[in-house]
Motif scaffolding. Structure first.
Motif, short mmCIF file in Angstrom:
data_model
loop_
_atom_site.label_atom_id
_atom_site.label_comp_id
_atom_site.label_asym_id
_atom_site.label_seq_id
_atom_site.Cartn_x
_atom_site.Cartn_y
_atom_site.Cartn_z
N LYS A 1 0.83 -1.20 0.00
CA LYS A 1 0.00 0.00 0.00
C LYS A 1 0.87 1.26 0.00
O LYS A 1 0.59 2.21 -0.73
CB LYS A 1 -0.92 -0.01 1.22
N GLN A 2 1.94 1.25 0.80
CA GLN A 2 2.84 2.41 0.85
C GLN A 2 3.55 2.60 -0.48
O GLN A 2 3.77 3.73 -0.93
CB GLN A 2 3.84 2.25 1.99
N ARG A 3 3.94 1.51 -1.16
CA ARG A 3 4.56 1.63 -2.48
C ARG A 3 3.59 2.23 -3.49
O ARG A 3 3.98 3.08 -4.30
CB ARG A 3 5.03 0.26 -2.96
N GLU A 4 2.34 1.79 -3.45
CA GLU A 4 1.34 2.35 -4.36
C GLU A 4 1.14 3.83 -4.10
O GLU A 4 1.03 4.63 -5.04
CB GLU A 4 0.00 1.61 -4.20
N ILE A 5 1.13 4.20 -2.83
CA ILE A 5 0.95 5.62 -2.49
C ILE A 5 2.15 6.44 -2.98
O ILE A 5 1.97 7.53 -3.54
CB ILE A 5 0.75 5.78 -0.97
N THR A 6 3.37 5.91 -2.81
CA THR A 6 4.55 6.66 -3.28
C THR A 6 4.56 6.79 -4.79
O THR A 6 4.91 7.84 -5.33
CB THR A 6 5.86 6.01 -2.80
N GLU A 7 4.16 5.72 -5.51
CA GLU A 7 4.08 5.81 -6.97
C GLU A 7 3.06 6.86 -7.39
O GLU A 7 3.31 7.63 -8.33
CB GLU A 7 3.70 4.45 -7.56
N LYS A 8 1.94 6.91 -6.70
CA LYS A 8 0.92 7.90 -7.03
C LYS A 8 1.43 9.32 -6.74
O LYS A 8 1.20 10.24 -7.53
CB LYS A 8 -0.34 7.62 -6.20
N ILE A 9 2.14 9.48 -5.63
CA ILE A 9 2.70 10.79 -5.28
C ILE A 9 3.69 11.25 -6.33
O ILE A 9 3.68 12.40 -6.78
CB ILE A 9 3.34 10.76 -3.87
N ILE A 10 4.56 10.33 -6.77
CA ILE A 10 5.56 10.67 -7.78
C ILE A 10 4.88 11.07 -9.09
O ILE A 10 5.25 12.07 -9.73
CB ILE A 10 6.53 9.49 -7.98
N ALA A 11 3.87 10.29 -9.51
CA ALA A 11 3.17 10.61 -10.75
C ALA A 11 2.48 11.97 -10.66
O ALA A 11 2.55 12.78 -11.61
CB ALA A 11 2.15 9.52 -11.05
N LEU A 12 1.83 12.25 -9.53
CA LEU A 12 1.13 13.53 -9.38
C LEU A 12 2.11 14.70 -9.32
O LEU A 12 1.83 15.78 -9.84
CB LEU A 12 0.24 13.50 -8.14
#
Length: 127
Positions: A77-88
């Motif tokens: 879940k934390q990896r998905e959140i970091t990927e989303k943060i990077i993309a945004l």
């Protein structure tokens, strides 16, 4: 007569308190949220900390311990959140650069328009 009425009233009262004691209509908040916020602690004490983030046991010879099910889920879940943060963040950076480019293009177009409208007259034209 008074004894009988008193006896009936006490039986009724006891009956009501016994049955209503186990059923509550109000919600309770067991954790003092204001106290936790003032000290910078998370609202849910089980959300993070030594007991949830660290493994349950360690090997004496230094081998890594396998992740638990919930720990693995948190990591994913934390990896998905970091990927989303990077993309945004990339999208925001692109939007900022694009906005600056559009501003420069508008400024150049305005300047070009003004230069084409303003022409020298008189002695400046003869030179």
């Amino acid at each position: 007569m008074i004894n009988v009425n008193l006896n009936i009233i006490t039986k009724y009262y006891l009956k009501q308190t016994l049955f209503s004691r186990f059923f509550s209509l109000t919600t309770t908040n067991q954790i003092n949220q204001k106290w936790r916020q003032e000290r910078g602690l998370p609202l849910n004490p089980n959300a993070c900390g030594v007991l949830t983030d660290k493994p349950d046991y360690t090997f004496l010879d230094g081998r890594p311990t396998p992740c638990g099910v919930n720990q693995r889920r948190r990591i994913v879940k934390q990896r998905e959140i970091t990927e989303k943060i990077i993309a945004l963040t990339k999208e925001v950076d692109f939007a900022v650069l694009r906005h600056e480019q559009i501003k420069k293009e508008d400024e150049l177009a305005r300047k070009k328009l003004l230069d084409s409208k303003l022409k020298p007259k008189g002695k400046m034209l003869i030179k």
